[in-house]
Design an enzyme around this catalytic site. Structure first.
Site, PDB file in Angstrom:
ATOM      1  N   CYS A  58      16.997 -47.947  15.539  1.00 27.39           N
ATOM      2  CA  CYS A  58      16.304 -47.869  16.453  1.00 27.39           C
ATOM      3  C   CYS A  58      17.606 -47.374  17.458  1.00 27.39           C
ATOM      4  CB  CYS A  58      16.185 -49.089  17.226  1.00 27.39           C
ATOM      5  SG  CYS A  58      15.921 -49.441  18.558  1.00 27.39           S
ATOM      6  N   HIS A  72      11.050 -43.590  28.234  1.00 30.36           N
ATOM      7  CA  HIS A  72      11.544 -41.921  27.396  1.00 30.36           C
ATOM      8  C   HIS A  72      11.629 -41.081  26.182  1.00 30.36           C
ATOM      9  CE1 HIS A  72      15.321 -39.170  26.888  1.00 30.36           C
ATOM     10  NE2 HIS A  72      14.924 -40.730  25.729  1.00 30.36           N
TER      11      HIS A  72
END
EC number: 2.3.2.31
Length: 732
Positions: free
Chosen positions: A299, A323
């Site tokens: 991640c 984002h």
């Protein structure tokens, strides 16, 4: 008289008669019932059933005989009634008073031990301290270990192990009983608070932990640490050591160059995705605290433990929840963001396919909403009335009414949804996507010297091709982003003879282009490396066979391929009597003209050079025999007969024509080319080497044959290396 009448009246005889009435079951005693006596009796009955039966009391003594003179009923009734009621009231009061005590005792007996939620061990209450912020309780040892771990990992402020309530610093101090660890906790808390202040600047000195809160210092960015003994000067904007007479970008590049680590593949100090170890270290974009993350494609949504900043690991920018849904190229998982080519293709795909996709979505959404809303409403109403005991007629009426209203309202809802959703999607595709891409520098669209719009694709992952080398030669660029070797360097110089050589660049990631030419730029070598970026070099040695050589290296400084450099005096190398080197500034304009290239293998390069050398020697002997005996041995071999040597080399500008490979003409037609309106600067007086097709018949013919001395200085090519050999160069 009156007494006799009273004694003879029937009422008086019935009240005072001594003989009992055989129909009356009681002994003549009457009792008055009240609400208090009724409820107290029922309460006593309930308590008697719930409580265990106690031992029966001893039999009471028989009541004393009644007095001989009976009292009136009205006067004796209250004492008779009070006798049994007073003990009942006292017993009831005692039971009520003892009830809560017994309940508390029972509850207290069950809560004697507390189970710790961390270690799951039942402990006495004194070993599970109470907290000021929340009612949860844990054992003292587990809390102490939990606090030590949280402080050592800099996870402050500390929350309760069972909820999100923050622990009080007073509780933390009492539980830890460790002054050094408590000091560390307070320091972390202070740093976290200061990190949230946008005007706080930490001193960059390695042994200083002092912070300066500078309000309104953006116009005067020079700050000074006020800690005694430090006095370090640093910049407000870049938060680094003060850099006088330099911008922050220039200072950042200089620091990166000084800290560059030369590894096997010459990977610089950068945030590149392909460089660095598996455990990559990057600073937080807000507080500059260093964070380490495994480069395993996990991640990329990171949270700083010091300041709580949420940022992207790929672009190192503070982000929001949208984002990774934006066209920034950053992915939620992965090791590197999208390439520029992928961004542009995605952008073009969305711009072209957005109308089709939005129309398809709207065409599916409208019927789905018109049909789906009534079905959903009918099922909800039916499930609501299913468990109730209502009439079937009422249930069917409610379902019919709800479905009818939903059928009327569903087209309106669908129209409003499509009318609002379609403009939002169109605005996102044609507004947010291009702006975000171009703002981040990922759109790749730029103007090409006033000749229109050019789309640049990023070909970083592929091998270096001839077309790439030609583009780098024609459009060299030097920018501030050349920390990792992004600059394409073009250097040229001249030598007495034309030749071609192979030279491996000093860096394994660099494609080195080298050529030796006599007064002209005669060739280029493509030696591809393994690296991501390429560097173009064209080097030459100006020398005489028995004299030392002078080298001129010209760096490309403009898009028109105009190069300027300081070189040693070429005149002195050609004049045997004057051997002093004089510096001169020269300017060379390189213009691309077509010629022919052919590819030969690296193993046959040396043989081809020897063959060209033999051909050149034969041509030189033939030209020397036919040209007369006007020249001497020390004169340059290519000196023109009608001019002096100094005037020929020093006072005239040379126009160098570089050949263009035919194999990449089609590739260059779609890209930006050099301007054709640059005038050619020719020399009518100075002789220059020409080919067989040249106009001047007296000029010697040269086909790329190097001199013996120049051939000794050439680096031999590696096996299997592809070399470009120039067959023909035309110099005017």
């Amino acid at each position: 008289m009156g007494s006799e009448k009273d004694s003879e009246s029937p009422r008086s005889t019935s009240l005072h008669a001594a003989a009992p009435d055989p129909k009356c079951r009681s002994g003549g005693r009457r009792r008055r019932l009240t609400f208090h006596s009724v409820f107290s009796a029922s309460a006593r009955g309930r308590r008697a059933r719930t409580k265990p039966q106690a031992e029966p009391p001893p039999p009471a003594a028989p009541p004393p005989p009644p007095p001989p003179a009976p009292a009136p009923v009205e006067a004796q009734a209250p004492p008779v009634e009070a006798l049994p009621s007073e003990p009942a009231a006292e017993a009831e009061a005692e039971a009520v008073a003892a009830g809560p005590e017994e309940d508390e005792a029972a509850e207290g007996g069950g809560a004697e031990e507390v189970e710790c939620p961390l270690c799951l061990v039942r402990l006495p209450p004194e070993r599970a301290p109470r907290l000021l912020s929340c009612p949860h309780r844990s054992c003292r040892d587990c809390l102490r270990h939990y606090l030590r771990l949280e402080i050592s990992e800099s996870r402050v402020p500390i929350s309760c192990p069972e909820c999100s309530e923050r622990l009080n610093p007073h509780d933390i101090r009492l539980l830890l009983a460790d002054p050094p660890l408590m000091h560390k906790y307070e320091e972390f808390m202070l740093r976290r608070y200061l990190a949230s202040d946008p005007d706080c600047r930490w001193c960059p000195a390695p042994d200083c932990g002092y912070a300066v809160i500078a309000y309104g210092c953006a116009s005067c960015p020079k700050l000074t640490c006020e800690r005694e003994g430090c006095q370090t000067e640093f910049c407000y904007h870049c938060k680094q050591i003060w850099h006088p007479n330099q911008t922050c970008d220039m200072a950042r590049q200089q620091r990166a160059q000084t800290l560059r680590v030369r590894t096997k593949h010459t990977s610089g100090l950068s945030y590149g995705q392909e460089s660095g170890p598996a455990d990559d270290i990057k600073p937080c974009p807000r507080c500059s605290a260093y964070i380490i993350k495994m480069n395993d494609g996990s991640c990329n949504h990171m949270t700083c433990a010091v300041c709580g900043c949420e940022f992207c690991w790929l672009c190192m920018k503070e982000i929001s929840d949208l984002h990774y849904l934006s066209p920034s190229g950053c992915t939620f998982w992965g090791k590197k963001p999208w390439s520029r080519k992928k961004k542009i293709l995605w952008q073009l795909g969305t711009l072209i396919g957005a109308p089709v996709g939005i129309s398809l979505i709207a065409g599916i959404a409208i019927p789905a909403m018109v049909i789906g809303i009534p079905v959903y409403v009918g099922r909800k109403i039916h499930s609501r009335y299913e468990g109730r005991k209502t009439s079937k007629h009422k249930r069917n009426l409610a379902i019919t009414g709800g479905v009818t209203l939903s059928v009327i309202a569903s087209p309106v809802i669908a129209a409003v949804s499509v009318g609002i959703g379609v403009p939002i999607m169109l605005a996102y595709v044609y507004g947010v996507v291009p702006i975000s891409l171009c703002r981040g520098g990922g759109c790749g669209v730029s103007t090409a010297n006033g000749k229109g719009v050019k789309i640049e694709f990023d070909e970083d992952d592929g091998p270096i091709t001839v077309a790439d080398a030609w583009r780098a030669l024609k459009n060299p660029s030097i920018g501030e982003s050349s920390i990792e070797g992004l600059t394409s360097v073009l250097s040229t110089s001249g030598s007495p003879t034309d030749g071609l050589s192979v030279m491996q660049g000093p860096y394994s990631e660099t494609a080195s282009f080298a050529a030796l030419s006599g007064g002209t730029l005669s060739g280029g070598i493509l030696s591809s490396g393994k690296g991501k970026y390429s560097r173009l070099e064209v080097q030459a040695d100006v020398q005489k066979e028995i004299f030392p050589k002078d080298t001129a290296s010209l760096g490309a400084i403009s898009d028109s391929a105009s190069t300027r450099a300081m070189a040693g005096s070429i005149i002195s190398s050609y004049n045997p009597q004057d051997r002093e080197c004089n510096n001169m500034e020269i300017q060379v304009d390189i213009e691309a003209k077509p010629s022919h290239y052919q590819l030969v293998s690296g193993s046959s390069t040396e043989d081809s050079l020897h063959v060209h050398a033999q051909v050149a020697e034969k041509e030189e002997e033939g030209n020397g025999a036919g040209g007369g005996s006007g020249g001497s041995e020390d004169d340059p071999p290519y000196k023109h007969q009608s001019c002096e040597q100094k005037d020929c080399l020093a006072s005239k500008a040379w126009d160098i024509s570089l050949a263009q490979p035919e194999s990449i003409r089609s590739d260059l037609e779609s890209s930006d080319t050099q301007s054709d309106d640059v005038p050619d600067i020719t020399s009518d007086e100075c002789g220059s080497p020409r080919s067989h097709a040249a106009a001047c018949p007296s000029t010697p013919q040269v086909h790329g044959a190097p001199s013996p001395s120049a051939h000794k200085n050439l680096a031999a090519p590696a096996e299997g290396q592809t070399v470009l050999k120039s067959e023909e160069y035309e110099v005017e």
